[in-house]
Scaffold this active site. Structure first.
Site, short mmCIF file in Angstrom:
data_model
loop_
_atom_site.label_atom_id
_atom_site.label_comp_id
_atom_site.label_asym_id
_atom_site.label_seq_id
_atom_site.Cartn_x
_atom_site.Cartn_y
_atom_site.Cartn_z
N GLU A 55 -22.85 -6.29 21.34
CA GLU A 55 -22.17 -6.90 20.20
C GLU A 55 -20.67 -7.14 20.45
O GLU A 55 -19.99 -6.33 21.09
CB GLU A 55 -22.33 -5.99 18.98
CG GLU A 55 -21.81 -6.61 17.68
CD GLU A 55 -22.51 -6.02 16.48
OE1 GLU A 55 -23.59 -6.51 16.11
OE2 GLU A 55 -21.97 -5.05 15.91
N LYS A 57 -17.39 -7.25 18.44
CA LYS A 57 -17.02 -6.69 17.13
C LYS A 57 -15.60 -6.16 17.23
O LYS A 57 -15.37 -5.12 17.83
CB LYS A 57 -18.03 -5.55 16.86
CG LYS A 57 -17.81 -4.67 15.68
CD LYS A 57 -18.94 -3.62 15.63
CE LYS A 57 -18.86 -2.69 14.47
NZ LYS A 57 -19.89 -1.64 14.50
N LYS A 117 -24.18 -12.31 13.48
CA LYS A 117 -24.15 -11.08 12.70
C LYS A 117 -23.30 -11.36 11.47
O LYS A 117 -22.08 -11.44 11.54
CB LYS A 117 -23.55 -9.99 13.57
CG LYS A 117 -23.83 -8.60 13.12
CD LYS A 117 -25.20 -8.14 13.59
CE LYS A 117 -25.61 -6.86 12.91
NZ LYS A 117 -24.63 -5.79 13.02
N GLU A 166 -33.06 -6.46 8.97
CA GLU A 166 -32.53 -5.09 9.09
C GLU A 166 -32.88 -4.24 7.87
O GLU A 166 -32.73 -4.68 6.73
CB GLU A 166 -31.00 -5.18 9.22
CG GLU A 166 -30.29 -3.85 9.22
CD GLU A 166 -28.79 -4.04 9.40
OE1 GLU A 166 -28.37 -4.45 10.50
OE2 GLU A 166 -28.04 -3.79 8.44
N ASN A 187 -31.29 0.30 11.05
CA ASN A 187 -29.89 0.68 11.18
C ASN A 187 -29.75 2.19 11.04
O ASN A 187 -30.23 2.78 10.07
CB ASN A 187 -29.03 -0.06 10.16
CG ASN A 187 -27.59 -0.18 10.67
OD1 ASN A 187 -27.04 0.81 11.16
ND2 ASN A 187 -27.01 -1.36 10.58
N GLU A 217 -30.35 0.06 15.73
CA GLU A 217 -28.99 -0.45 15.58
C GLU A 217 -28.00 0.66 15.18
O GLU A 217 -28.33 1.48 14.32
CB GLU A 217 -28.93 -1.49 14.45
CG GLU A 217 -29.87 -2.65 14.58
CD GLU A 217 -29.79 -3.57 13.36
OE1 GLU A 217 -30.63 -4.46 13.25
OE2 GLU A 217 -28.90 -3.39 12.50
N SER A 218 -26.84 0.64 15.79
CA SER A 218 -25.68 1.45 15.40
C SER A 218 -25.67 2.87 15.98
O SER A 218 -26.70 3.56 15.97
CB SER A 218 -25.54 1.58 13.88
OG SER A 218 -25.40 0.31 13.28
O1 LIG Z 1 -20.03 -0.92 11.74
C1 LIG Z 1 -19.82 -0.58 10.56
O2 LIG Z 1 -18.94 0.25 10.24
C2 LIG Z 1 -20.62 -1.19 9.44
C3 LIG Z 1 -20.33 -0.83 8.15
C4 LIG Z 1 -21.03 -1.41 7.10
C5 LIG Z 1 -22.02 -2.34 7.33
C6 LIG Z 1 -22.31 -2.70 8.63
C7 LIG Z 1 -21.62 -2.13 9.67
N1 LIG Z 1 -21.88 -2.50 10.98
C8 LIG Z 1 -22.75 -3.56 11.33
C9 LIG Z 1 -23.69 -3.17 12.37
O3 LIG Z 1 -24.87 -3.23 12.12
C10 LIG Z 1 -23.17 -2.69 13.69
O4 LIG Z 1 -22.07 -3.48 14.03
C11 LIG Z 1 -24.17 -2.75 14.83
O5 LIG Z 1 -25.36 -2.12 14.52
C12 LIG Z 1 -23.55 -2.07 16.08
O6 LIG Z 1 -23.23 -0.74 15.75
P1 LIG Z 1 -22.24 0.13 16.65
O7 LIG Z 1 -22.83 0.21 18.03
O8 LIG Z 1 -22.21 1.47 15.99
O9 LIG Z 1 -20.94 -0.57 16.65
#
Ligand SMILES: O=C(O)c1ccccc1NCC(=O)[C@H](O)[C@H](O)COP(=O)(O)O
Length: 264
Positions: A55, A57, A117, A166, A187, A217-218
């Site tokens: 991603e 970001k 996204k 998602e 997520n 995800e995340s």
């Molecule tokens: O990333 C956040 O803080 C967030 C907060 C609220 C809604 C969505 C959010 N993120 C979007 C995503 O789904 C993430 O960017 C994506 O899954 C990647 O996650 P990460 O590896 O933890 O950056």
């Protein structure tokens, strides 16, 4: 009101401004609109590895600015050159410091499918995604009704966009027709506390048909988490912060890709 609902309140105004300037037919004139898409589903479900969706970001509501020297085109090139399965581009401006321009810029030299996204609440954003070079869009079950999920998925598929749907919790499962939505993102981020727990993927995937493509995800930052995801036969991971906060994105992606390979 959790963060998603705060984002949606802002998004409603942005979408009404977007609709004053553009319509479906104005997007149809874009050079990208009639180009074939790169197959997102196929690319993120290759066997023999956990497929990486990397991603782009710049910032997040949970952590603020993640990368000060942020250059979306350089990051995309690094991801493309290191064989990621797909690239996710945050386009939300207010909460993630992204831009639709980032997607458009990157689409001019893409080598793998691009996921837009975004917080999609209106079909005009789907046409806008296609017109700016996306191959897939994100739909978030928590902010859409069952009918919107169905209709937006059909609209996207009709213009050759795949849909990553998602979910965050068990509450959203009964909105989903899994014969229509076969790419499911789980997520791991709790939207009230922002804590992340990869076990959310393992709990929710038990209730999703086996033929679906599962994306975790995340909050995925360790080889231990990757090994667990491989054991459970998850198809893909979506990773942003780990790369965005790395001193050397290229070496982090290479290392991560090694973790993602299944032993032969
Ligand atoms: O990333 C956040 O803080 C967030 C907060 C609220 C809604 C969505 C959010 N993120 C979007 C995503 O789904 C993430 O960017 C994506 O899954 C990647 O996650 P990460 O590896 O933890 O950056």
């Amino acid at each position: 009101m959790n963060i998603l609902h705060q984002i949606v309140e802002v998004k409603k105004n942005e979408v009404s401004e977007l609709k004053k300037k553009y319509s479906k037919s104005s997007f149809e004139d874009s050079p990208f609109y009639n180009k074939n898409s790169f197959g997102f589903a196929k690319s993120i479900s290759k066997s023999g590895q956990l497929n990486l969706i990397a991603e782009i970001k710049k910032a997040s509501p949970s952590k603020g600015v993640l990368r000060i020297n942020f250059n979306h085109k350089e990051i995309a090139k690094t991801y493309f050159d290191n064989s990621t399965s797909a690239v996710s581009v945050l386009t939300d401006e207010k909460f993630f410091q992204g831009s639709i321009k980032h997607l458009n810029d990157i689409a001019h030299f893409k080598k793998v499918p691009l996921l837009r996204k975004e917080f999609i609440i209106d079909e005009v954003q789907i046409y806008e995604s296609k017109a700016n070079g996306a191959d897939a869009i994100l739909l978030i079950a928590e902010i859409l009704s069952a009918n919107q999920i169905k209709d937006f998925t059909s609209i996207a598929n009709d213009i050759n966009l795949d849909v990553l749907l998602e979910i965050h919790s068990v509450n959203q499962l009964d909105k989903i027709d899994f014969s229509h939505n076969k790419i499911i993102g789980i997520n791991n981020r709790n939207l009230e506390t922002f804590s992340v727990d990869v076990n959310n993927t393992f709990e929710l995937m038990k209730q999703i048909p086996n033929e679906c493509i599962i994306v975790s995800e995340s909050g995925i930052t360790s080889q231990l988490a990757i090994n667990k995801l491989k054991d459970k036969k998850v198809n893909a991971v979506l990773v942003g912060e780990f790369f965005m906060t790395s001193a050397n994105i290229e070496s982090s992606v290479k290392e991560f890709q090694k973790w993602c390979k299944h032993e032969s």
